[in-house]
Design a protein around this motif. Sequence first.
Motif, short mmCIF file in Angstrom:
data_model
loop_
_atom_site.label_atom_id
_atom_site.label_comp_id
_atom_site.label_asym_id
_atom_site.label_seq_id
_atom_site.Cartn_x
_atom_site.Cartn_y
_atom_site.Cartn_z
N GLU A 421 0.81 -1.22 0.00
CA GLU A 421 0.00 0.00 0.00
C GLU A 421 0.84 1.27 0.00
N TYR A 422 1.94 1.27 0.77
CA TYR A 422 2.70 2.51 0.95
C TYR A 422 4.04 2.51 0.21
N LEU A 423 4.29 1.52 -0.63
CA LEU A 423 5.54 1.55 -1.39
C LEU A 423 5.66 2.82 -2.24
N PRO A 424 4.58 3.31 -2.90
CA PRO A 424 4.74 4.56 -3.66
C PRO A 424 5.16 5.73 -2.78
N ALA A 425 4.67 5.77 -1.53
CA ALA A 425 5.03 6.88 -0.64
C ALA A 425 6.50 6.82 -0.27
N PHE A 426 7.05 5.60 -0.07
CA PHE A 426 8.48 5.47 0.22
C PHE A 426 9.30 6.00 -0.94
N ILE A 427 8.93 5.63 -2.17
CA ILE A 427 9.68 6.08 -3.35
C ILE A 427 9.56 7.59 -3.50
N THR A 428 8.36 8.12 -3.32
CA THR A 428 8.11 9.55 -3.52
C THR A 428 8.90 10.41 -2.55
N LEU A 429 9.10 9.93 -1.33
CA LEU A 429 9.76 10.78 -0.34
C LEU A 429 11.20 11.10 -0.74
N VAL A 430 11.81 10.25 -1.59
CA VAL A 430 13.16 10.55 -2.08
C VAL A 430 13.10 11.25 -3.43
N GLU A 431 12.18 10.82 -4.30
CA GLU A 431 12.12 11.40 -5.64
C GLU A 431 11.66 12.85 -5.63
N GLU A 502 14.30 0.04 -13.28
CA GLU A 502 14.63 -0.48 -11.97
C GLU A 502 16.07 -0.13 -11.59
N MET A 503 16.94 -0.18 -12.57
CA MET A 503 18.33 0.14 -12.28
C MET A 503 18.49 1.61 -11.89
N GLN A 504 17.73 2.48 -12.56
CA GLN A 504 17.84 3.89 -12.22
C GLN A 504 17.15 4.19 -10.88
N ALA A 505 16.28 3.29 -10.46
CA ALA A 505 15.68 3.44 -9.13
C ALA A 505 16.58 2.87 -8.04
N ALA A 506 17.70 2.27 -8.43
CA ALA A 506 18.59 1.65 -7.45
C ALA A 506 19.06 2.64 -6.41
N ALA A 507 19.49 3.81 -6.86
CA ALA A 507 19.99 4.81 -5.92
C ALA A 507 18.89 5.30 -4.99
N THR A 508 17.67 5.43 -5.53
CA THR A 508 16.54 5.87 -4.71
C THR A 508 16.26 4.89 -3.59
N THR A 509 16.07 3.62 -3.94
CA THR A 509 15.71 2.62 -2.93
C THR A 509 16.86 2.37 -1.96
N ALA A 510 18.10 2.40 -2.45
CA ALA A 510 19.24 2.22 -1.56
C ALA A 510 19.34 3.36 -0.57
N HIS A 511 19.00 4.57 -1.00
CA HIS A 511 19.03 5.72 -0.08
C HIS A 511 17.99 5.55 1.01
N ILE A 512 16.81 5.02 0.67
CA ILE A 512 15.78 4.77 1.67
C ILE A 512 16.30 3.78 2.71
N VAL A 513 16.91 2.69 2.25
CA VAL A 513 17.44 1.69 3.17
C VAL A 513 18.53 2.30 4.05
N ARG A 514 19.35 3.15 3.46
CA ARG A 514 20.42 3.80 4.22
C ARG A 514 19.84 4.66 5.35
N LEU A 515 18.77 5.40 5.06
CA LEU A 515 18.13 6.19 6.10
C LEU A 515 17.53 5.30 7.18
N LEU A 516 16.92 4.19 6.77
CA LEU A 516 16.31 3.28 7.73
C LEU A 516 17.35 2.71 8.69
N ILE A 517 18.51 2.33 8.15
CA ILE A 517 19.56 1.75 9.00
C ILE A 517 20.17 2.82 9.90
N ARG A 518 20.50 3.94 9.32
CA ARG A 518 21.25 4.96 10.04
C ARG A 518 20.43 5.59 11.17
N TYR A 519 19.15 5.85 10.91
CA TYR A 519 18.33 6.61 11.85
C TYR A 519 17.25 5.76 12.51
N GLN A 520 17.46 4.46 12.63
CA GLN A 520 16.42 3.59 13.15
C GLN A 520 16.03 3.95 14.58
#
Length: 676
Positions: A421-431, A502-520
Amino acid sequence: LTMEMKDSGSVVLTAYHPHGPARIPGMEQSFVQDVPPGHSPGSRKSLSRCRRISRMLSNESVPPAFSRSNSQASVDSTSMEDFWCEVESIKESREDGSEEAMLLEFKPADEGELEAEWLQDVGLSTLISGAEEEDGQALLSTLTRTQAAAVQKRYNTYTQTLRKKNKHTVRDVRDIFGTSDSSPTFETVPVSPVSSNGIQLPGQKPVWKSVSSKSCLDCGIDKGSPSITEELSYDVSFSESITVLPKTQEWPKNQRFKKEDSALPKFIVRKSRFGLTEVGDLSPEDMKKIRYLSLIELTAFYDALGVELKRNRVERVRGRENGLFGVPLTVLLENDQKKVPGIKVPLIFQKLLLKLEETGLETEGILRVPGSASRVKNLRQELEAKFYEDAFDWDQVRNNDAAGLLKMFIRELPSPLFTVEYLPAFITLVEKISKIKLQLQALHLLIMLMPEANRDTAKAFLQFLKKVVANEGKNKMNLWNVSMIVAPNLFIYKGKRANQQEMQAAATTAHIVRLLIRYQDILWTVPSFLISQVRKMNEAAMNNSKRQLMFDKGVRKLLRRKTMERERPERPEGAVTFPPYLQSDIPEGVIRVYAPLHSKVSMAIQLNSQTKAKDILARFHCENSRGSSQNVRGQIQSLHEIGGNIGQHCLDPDAFMLDVYRANPQAEWVIKPKAS
């Protein structure tokens, strides 16, 4: 998950489910070109193809057509190679039969249906049904200005759509919000800073606690390049704090993510006199209200930024009802709780994490270097047969194979860990949002929105990833490496043939994961302004119930006494008589604390402006150091606030008790172990 980004900025997401044969959907026209045939993905054995694709993307061979999007961000070829090879590894597991994928497309509904679902999801179904429900009224009474505007906007869209369809008569928005125009005028929560308990106490200065990225996560910061330090406040709603709309149209073209850990800022988190509250510190009933408010606040936050909040319509997909892989988290937990009551993370997931933490944290390339596909397949089958019988031999499992099983478990969940349900919101917050502080605030609200099982499992996973990064010196896996490997398992859902989008979205999704790990540590703390609103909701609901109870009793008494009324002297106006049980002999500023597990079960304690929760705990420990059992002395005890305007609240040891008492004078105070 396939993201097709149109010129309008919309995101079409496609989810893959593990109960059928894989197939490739026809690609819709999009702003990027398809990967040329010569660069189509092949077997992972052909590593040069990975490198060619990575080089092609990092050299920006495709002219950017959407310069505002961070998904165009370039990353170096090594990082892209990590991402690409992980996608190829996922593809291999499909091809050898270890996993299966079924394509399901989530098609958008019309606006009216989407808004009706939104109103139901925020606990305002009363606006659709027309019923006068107390919970909905209590929620509306707590909203801030921006939150009220977000609700009114969705309700207006819903009613206008129904009128166009000539459906049943709907309530006018003015009947709900009491307005003569489109602007809400009902009383809203003030936007000045309020305490975490909803009470603004005069003359108080906030206490500051540094929750820096260093204390949250040791991820190898370059000492020669100090991080930026920023303030992050929980006192005011995020949407109310946005005073200037970011100029997204002026973002620089080809903006790059800085991979260095030092590029991420440190945040100073404001810790009020009420302390900080973690997700598990509140009762399930109050957390349900937190979820309602978080969706309203997230919508208002995106509205304030001029960004559309997109959600997928959730289609209920039945997963397996038994086993380990491909089973919904809720079903797994129901089965596991029969064996271990109160468990919050599936046993198999815990065991995989434990195996890797005990033997794999120092393994070079852990998570990145794949295990043997055939061994992983055999281990999975053996686990399915022997795990619950405690007959599985974990010593036979190699570290890279355990990592493969861990990632397979996440990929095969019938619904993604961070929800379809909220995957688009995760992507949008970086894009669409360039500032990391704003990204973090949006991410914070999304974490509050997650179902409990998903949120608890995600937290366990991120805590493990934090440990992997902390061992970078030996395993050669820094924060960005780990993020690039984990991203396709979380966001390219039910992996298939990876394409250029998908490859061009790699940096977007990786940045989300980086924020999740760093600021958990920050993300799993409940914002205090939401707790303030929950308290107000509970107070409004209690007042409504008391009024209704008084009305019901009054009607019954009137019917009984109608024929036998007598003249009685009138009581002076404003006179109030309290029943005996409310005439407490406990003086102001004194609380009675109960400790049912201790030898001395209760104690009256005089509070002053400096008394903290930990001081009360220390006093009980001293008084009961000899009389309590060894088990009680060995447990970590916490002070809980129960009842009044909160369901149950495990207090921060640094909370100033006089402030908490004044915020909720009707509460009971109990010392007991904190829920794990």
